[in-house]
Structure formats: structure tokens, C-alpha cells
Motif scaffolding. Structure first.
Motif, PDB file in Angstrom:
ATOM      1  N   ARG A 124      44.303  34.741  36.542  1.00  0.00           N
ATOM      2  CA  ARG A 124      44.704  33.411  37.038  1.00  0.00           C
ATOM      3  C   ARG A 124      45.776  32.778  36.157  1.00  0.00           C
ATOM      4  O   ARG A 124      46.728  32.175  36.667  1.00  0.00           O
TER       5      ARG A 124
ATOM      6  N   GLY B 243      43.838  31.040  41.160  1.00  0.00           N
ATOM      7  CA  GLY B 243      42.395  30.958  40.951  1.00  0.00           C
ATOM      8  C   GLY B 243      41.617  31.818  41.923  1.00  0.00           C
ATOM      9  O   GLY B 243      40.652  32.493  41.540  1.00  0.00           O
TER      10      GLY B 243
ATOM     11  N   THR C 139      41.125  25.995  38.832  1.00  0.00           N
ATOM     12  CA  THR C 139      42.463  26.379  38.394  1.00  0.00           C
ATOM     13  C   THR C 139      43.508  25.364  38.840  1.00  0.00           C
ATOM     14  O   THR C 139      44.382  24.975  38.057  1.00  0.00           O
TER      15      THR C 139
END
Length: 320
Positions: A107, A139, A204
């Protein structure tokens, strides 16, 4: 850029994950508080279907026994140390290392690649909407790759709360994954993967986008220079936003991953939605924020360590 962004993000993530692992373990234990074992859940369901007796006065002692006060994060941590030893706070750390290697390296690297590719070539800036989009994509992909390690980590962290006869007693992340494959099939490694992906996208997008946005705002408004103080403030802000946004999905993910599936019996939860509904019905809507204090207590330090380490690693590797 090549692999540099992946290497930088991977190193920072592993350092952050290992250093805050005890807080993550406490968070998992708290998220599982109030979750009835399958047998108890079935008994409660049967009892609820029986006609209520007229003129029955509730027994206060019975009510207290059914719903005992739940300990906070410090009490949970001390309880783990007393019952399992101080080393138990690092139960599942091998799974954390593998998870950070697979999930966070992916990520962080993908987000960095997209940020560089999508930024304005003149200003080097990336609009907030594009930062969020990059975080969502990075993510989701990272979570899909790292899900087996995530399942192993949750189970290893939760094992100590089970009766001795029911513990899985995984010797490490490799043993956990191999036992899951042998006993439950390879699909067990992706149990709760939809939730993992959803949580990772939320974390994320909120964490990385908030950090970049906060850092730009602090420097751009002349509040602080680009140094340690700015990195700490921006990263703690990012950790708080990520914790608030992701906690409900994290609770459901933990419970679905940890559920014990017995052959011949219906699983405790049919899926994420079923788990959410049962959790809210049995424990109230705020159960979705169960473990929030240790979540923010872990997410804050984790994000600070992550980005402070990342900035230092970037300085070391700037000539490579």
C-alpha cells in the motif's frame, strides 16, 4: 522511482507494526469482549424464544452476572501480563511482521507511485480527491495480498482469551497458516477479506491523505518548517482520523476472522453484515466502537512511528 517507495514504506511499516504490537493485541482482545461463545449464544437464543413468566421480578445479581463491567485497555493489558506473562503482549508479532511486509509495503509503495505519477509536474502538488483515490486503490490491493497474515495475526492475538482446551496454540505465523489450510481449506486464509479490504481502503485513504494534507497545510501556512515537529503533528492527526473512520469495520473484521467454524454446526456469523447486525442487537450500536481507546492509542503512535521513520528512511536512501 522503481522499488524505492516500496522499500521505504516497508521498512517504516515493519518498525511501526512491531513497536506498537502490544497495543494492537489489547485492541483485539477488547473488540472480542461481550462476544458470546457459540453454545452460549444458542442457549440465549432459545431462552429468548420462551414465553416470559408473568409478575417476575428481575434478579439484580443475575443481571450483573450476565453483563459484567468490561475492563479498559490498561486493565486488559495487566490481566494479560498476570495470566499469560509479559511476553504474551507480543503474541502474534511474527504475523504482524509478515502482514506489514505484504500489506503495508504494497500500500505504501503503490500510494507513493500514484502520488508521483498524478502530481502536478509544475507544483508537485496532488489534490486531496486524488490523494484519497490513490489511498483507496493502494489500500485495497495491499489488503487482498496481506489477508492471510491478517487472519493469522488476529487468531494468535485472540488465543489467550480462550479456555485452554479451545486454544489453537499456533507456534508462529507459518504454523498458523499451514494449520488453517489443513483444517479449514485454503479459502480460510481469505476469511473476512472483504472486510479487510474495506478497512484497508478506509485506513489508507484517511491516513496517508490526511498526513500529506496536514503536512502541506502546516508548512504552507508557515506554522512549522519541514522537520520532526511537523511530521509528528501531521502523523498524529492522520492516526486519529484513520481510527475514527475504520473502527466499526475493524470490530466486525476481528470477530469474523476469529470465529471458530465447527463441522456440522452453523458458523457464528454468516458474513460481515450478519456479524454487524448480531453485534448491534446484542451489545448496542456503540459496540462497533469497542476497543476505540486502544485503537487510537495504537493508531496514533503507529502512525507517528510510521511517518517519522519513513521520513528518516527517505533521507538515508535519497541518493539511491
Amino acid at each position: 522511482m522503481g522499488l524505492k517507495g516500496f522499500v521505504e514504506g516497508g521498512i517504516a511499516s515493519i518498525v511501526a507494526g512491531c513497536s506498537t504490537h502490544p497495543l494492537d493485541l489489547i485492541k483485539v482482545r477488547m473488540q472480542l469482549q461481550g462476544e458470546a461463545p457459540s453454545a452460549a449464544r444458542q442457549a440465549a437464543t432459545i431462552a429468548a424464544r420462551q414465553p416470559a413468566l408473568a409478575f417476575t421480578t428481575p434478579n439484580i445479581a443475575t443481571v450483573a452476572a450476565v453483563a459484567p463491567p468490561r475492563p479498559g485497555p490498561i486493565s486488559v493489558g495487566l490481566q494479560i501480563i498476570r495470566q499469560e506473562g509479559a511476553a504474551a503482549l507480543f503474541t502474534g508479532v511474527s504475523a504482524t511482521m509478515l502482514r506489514q511486509t505484504l500489506y503495508s509495503t504494497t500500500r505504501m509503495g503503490l500510494y507513493d507511485a500514484m502520488k508521483q505519477s498524478w502530481s502536478d509536474p509544475k507544483t508537485g502538488r496532488l489534490p486531496l480527491a486524488k490523494k484519497i483515490t490513490a489511498g483507496l486503490i493502494a489500500g485495497g490491493i495491499g489488503a487482498a495480498i496481506g489477508n492471510p497474515a491478517d487472519v493469522a495475526m488476529v487468531r494468535m492475538q485472540a488465543d489467550g482469551r480462550l479456555p485452554l482446551a479451545q486454544r489453537r496454540n499456533y507456534r508462529g505465523v507459518g504454523d498458523a497458516i499451514s494449520q488453517m489450510v489443513r483444517g479449514e481449506g485454503i479459502t480460510a486464509l481469505w476469511r473476512g477479506s472483504s472486510l479487510t479490504v474495506q478497512r484497508a481502503m478506509i485506513v489508507t485513504a484517511s491516513q496517508l491523505a490526511t498526513y500529506d494534507q496536514a503536512k502541506e497545510a502546516i508548512i504552507g501556512n508557515g506554522l512549522m518548517s519541514d522537520g520532526l515537529g511537523t511530521h509528528v503533528v501531521a502523523s498524529f492527526t492522520a492516526g486519529f482520523v484513520a481510527a475514527v473512520a475504520s473502527n466499526p469495520v475493524d470490530v466486525i473484521k476481528t470477530r469474523v476472522m476469529n470465529m471458530r467454524v465447527v463441522e456440522g454446526e452453523a458458523p457464528p456469523y454468516a458474513g460481515a453484515l450478519d456479524c454487524a447486525v448480531k453485534t448491534v442487537r446484542a451489545e448496542g450500536p456503540m459496540a462497533l466502537y469497542k476497543g476505540f481507546i486502544p485503537t487510537i492509542s495504537r493508531q496514533g503512535p503507529f502512525t507517528v512511528v510510521l511517518f517519522v521513520t519513513l521520513e528518516q528512511v527517505r533521507k538515508v536512501l535519497k541518493d539511491f
